[in-house]
Design an enzyme around this catalytic site. Structure first.
Site, PDB file in Angstrom:
ATOM      1  N   SER A 206     -46.538 -23.166 -37.007  1.00 49.86           N
ATOM      2  CA  SER A 206     -45.477 -24.161 -37.241  1.00 49.86           C
ATOM      3  C   SER A 206     -45.789 -25.008 -38.466  1.00 49.86           C
ATOM      4  CB  SER A 206     -45.379 -25.092 -36.028  1.00 49.86           C
ATOM      5  OG  SER A 206     -44.480 -26.158 -36.294  1.00 49.86           O
ATOM      6  N   TYR A 219     -49.370 -30.597 -29.384  1.00 52.82           N
ATOM      7  CA  TYR A 219     -48.716 -29.367 -29.860  1.00 52.82           C
ATOM      8  C   TYR A 219     -49.146 -29.043 -31.297  1.00 52.82           C
ATOM      9  CZ  TYR A 219     -44.809 -26.521 -31.655  1.00 52.82           C
ATOM     10  OH  TYR A 219     -44.044 -25.554 -32.262  1.00 52.82           O
TER      11      TYR A 219
HETATM   12  P1  NAD Z   1     -37.907 -21.126 -27.152  1.00 56.00           P
HETATM   13  O1  NAD Z   1     -37.882 -22.137 -26.094  1.00 56.00           O
HETATM   14  O2  NAD Z   1     -36.713 -20.275 -27.313  1.00 56.00           O
HETATM   15  O3  NAD Z   1     -39.150 -20.158 -26.986  1.00 56.00           O
HETATM   16  C1  NAD Z   1     -40.368 -20.553 -26.415  1.00 56.00           C
HETATM   17  C2  NAD Z   1     -40.655 -19.580 -25.298  1.00 56.00           C
HETATM   18  O4  NAD Z   1     -41.979 -19.813 -24.830  1.00 56.00           O
HETATM   19  C3  NAD Z   1     -39.764 -19.739 -24.095  1.00 56.00           C
HETATM   20  O5  NAD Z   1     -38.594 -18.970 -24.194  1.00 56.00           O
HETATM   21  C4  NAD Z   1     -40.660 -19.265 -22.966  1.00 56.00           C
HETATM   22  O6  NAD Z   1     -40.334 -17.926 -22.615  1.00 56.00           O
HETATM   23  C5  NAD Z   1     -42.048 -19.280 -23.556  1.00 56.00           C
HETATM   24  N1  NAD Z   1     -42.942 -20.070 -22.711  1.00 56.00           N
HETATM   25  C6  NAD Z   1     -43.155 -21.398 -22.720  1.00 56.00           C
HETATM   26  N2  NAD Z   1     -44.007 -21.726 -21.738  1.00 56.00           N
HETATM   27  C7  NAD Z   1     -44.339 -20.575 -21.102  1.00 56.00           C
HETATM   28  C8  NAD Z   1     -45.179 -20.262 -19.999  1.00 56.00           C
HETATM   29  N3  NAD Z   1     -45.874 -21.188 -19.339  1.00 56.00           N
HETATM   30  N4  NAD Z   1     -45.254 -18.961 -19.614  1.00 56.00           N
HETATM   31  C9  NAD Z   1     -44.537 -18.006 -20.252  1.00 56.00           C
HETATM   32  N5  NAD Z   1     -43.746 -18.232 -21.305  1.00 56.00           N
HETATM   33  C10 NAD Z   1     -43.647 -19.523 -21.717  1.00 56.00           C
HETATM   34  O7  NAD Z   1     -38.213 -21.905 -28.503  1.00 56.00           O
HETATM   35  P2  NAD Z   1     -38.623 -21.410 -29.967  1.00 56.00           P
HETATM   36  O8  NAD Z   1     -38.423 -22.589 -30.818  1.00 56.00           O
HETATM   37  O9  NAD Z   1     -37.978 -20.138 -30.323  1.00 56.00           O
HETATM   38  O10 NAD Z   1     -40.192 -21.195 -29.836  1.00 56.00           O
HETATM   39  C11 NAD Z   1     -40.854 -20.012 -30.208  1.00 56.00           C
HETATM   40  C12 NAD Z   1     -42.106 -20.364 -30.967  1.00 56.00           C
HETATM   41  O11 NAD Z   1     -41.747 -20.961 -32.199  1.00 56.00           O
HETATM   42  C13 NAD Z   1     -43.039 -21.355 -30.265  1.00 56.00           C
HETATM   43  O12 NAD Z   1     -44.375 -20.939 -30.425  1.00 56.00           O
HETATM   44  C14 NAD Z   1     -42.810 -22.631 -31.038  1.00 56.00           C
HETATM   45  O13 NAD Z   1     -43.945 -23.451 -31.002  1.00 56.00           O
HETATM   46  C15 NAD Z   1     -42.558 -22.080 -32.423  1.00 56.00           C
HETATM   47  N6  NAD Z   1     -41.913 -22.997 -33.354  1.00 56.00           N
HETATM   48  C16 NAD Z   1     -40.642 -23.426 -33.125  1.00 56.00           C
HETATM   49  C17 NAD Z   1     -40.049 -24.276 -34.030  1.00 56.00           C
HETATM   50  C18 NAD Z   1     -38.651 -24.792 -33.835  1.00 56.00           C
HETATM   51  O14 NAD Z   1     -38.232 -25.684 -34.581  1.00 56.00           O
HETATM   52  N7  NAD Z   1     -37.878 -24.288 -32.898  1.00 56.00           N
HETATM   53  C19 NAD Z   1     -40.742 -24.699 -35.172  1.00 56.00           C
HETATM   54  C20 NAD Z   1     -42.035 -24.244 -35.371  1.00 56.00           C
HETATM   55  C21 NAD Z   1     -42.597 -23.390 -34.456  1.00 56.00           C
END
Ligand code: NAD
Ligand code: MG
Length: 314
Positions: A206, A219
């Protein structure tokens, strides 16, 4: 008024989703600058309940055969960035297994049907990444169902905003590290036991790794660790022909954000701080993962590809 505004955002997003990622277009307005209304879901949140809906590429991502015959496991593949990656991998010719929490079955089934609609095999593997039994078995379940595994995307993540470190509980810190770090170590260890030369591991880190929000210190610390893990493991696995890289998203509109990932008051301005002036949509991340998974990136190892709307990184 809010309803009118929401309808306008939805229709602008639907229009944007009509052209695929290979069409010449202006990044400033490829997607509208959304202004999500204040909303809250319980963790982990559902794509199905996002307002406005996010674009995971269902109607836009066009494959060009870049992952023909490959077999991928994507954690957190039910929604957001992971779902967009799963869709893109399937459109590029890969079979895809997705891992997700049982509470996310509705989102997962949508992704399964999109993958199957591409004529590829979809494998649904619900379970909790804080459960050692699940993280010990999920890789072999994916391998058994697909007949192999040559792409692993460690993408699942937990993000809960807390204003003060005095209110940040031991339980939250432990769980955030367990999902974001320990599960990644355990799943990667199982995967490399089986992966052939040519395989790729891609970790989702991230912008928070370099530019941490004051409300996300736990985080953000995990995301810095994921970058370092990527650079170290890439060197370790290079002689075996397994490449390890990372993708660092900026602000992307996904269910992570309204399920306690941001203070609710911050949601309407989400993503506006980027040079492009808007939040990213999940499908805008997918080509970075496709590039790092495909053999076209054979000389790219230990790299973090920033996909963040133009925010400077070290
Ligand atoms: P999202 O909520 O769609 O995806 C995160 C997923 O993590 C969930 O769908 C869930 O299936 C899984 N998860 C969380 N806790 C869990 C657990 N205990 N057991 C099993 N699965 C679990 O959101 P996203 O934003 O697409 O996130 C995906 C990745 O992208 C993450 O690693 C997040 O840190 C990273 N990220 C997101 C952003 C943003 O702005 N959305 C920015 C930087 C990084
Ligand atoms: Mg989800």
């Amino acid at each position: 008024m809010v309803d009118d505004h929401s309808t306008q955002q939805e229709s602008a997003l639907r229009q944007a989703a009509r052209s695929d990622q290979l069409v010449f277009q202006n990044p400033v307005d490829r997607y509208p600058a959304i202004e999500p209304p204040k909303q809250q879901q319980s963790e982990p949140g559902l794509d199905a309940d996002l307002n406005p809906h996010a674009d995971i590429g269902e109607h836009s991502y066009r494959g060009t055969g870049r992952l023909e015959g490959r077999k991928a496991l994507v954690t957190g593949g039910d929604s957001g960035i992971g779902a967009a990656v799963a869709v893109a991998f399937a459109r590029e010719g890969a079979d895809v297994a997705i891992s997700y929490l049982p509470a996310e079955e509705q989102d997962a089934q949508r992704v399964v049907s999109i993958i199957e609609g591409c004529g590829r095999k979809a494998v649904a593997l619900p379970g909790d990444l804080t459960d050692d039994q699940y993280t010990g078995e999920v890789v072999s379940q994916a391998q058994a169902a697909m007949g192999g595994l040559d792409i692993l995307v460690n993408n699942a993540g937990k993000q809960i905003a807390v204003e003060s470190i005095e209110d940040l509980s031991d339980e939250q810190v432990a769980e955030t590290f367990k999902v974001n770090i320990q599960a990644m170590f355990r799943i990667t260890r199982e995967a490399v036991k089986q992966m052939p030369a040519g395989s790729a591991i891609i970790n989702t880190t991230s912008i928070q790794a370099y530019d941490p929000s004051p409300t996300l210190v736990d985080y953000a610390s995990t995301k810095a660790a994921i970058n370092t893990f990527t650079k170290g493991l890439a060197q370790q696995l290079a002689p075996r022909g397994i490449r390890v890289n990372a993708v660092a998203p900026g602000p992307i509109w996904t269910p992570l954000q309204p399920s306690h990932g941001q203070p609710v008051d911050a949601l309407p301005d989400f993503g506006k701080q980027t040079p492009l002036g808007r939040a990213g949509q999940p499908t805008e991340l997918a080509p970075a993962y496709v590039f790092l998974a495909s053999s076209e990136s054979s000389y790219v190892l230990g790299e973090t590809l920033n996909v963040n709307g133009g925010m400077p990184t070290p």
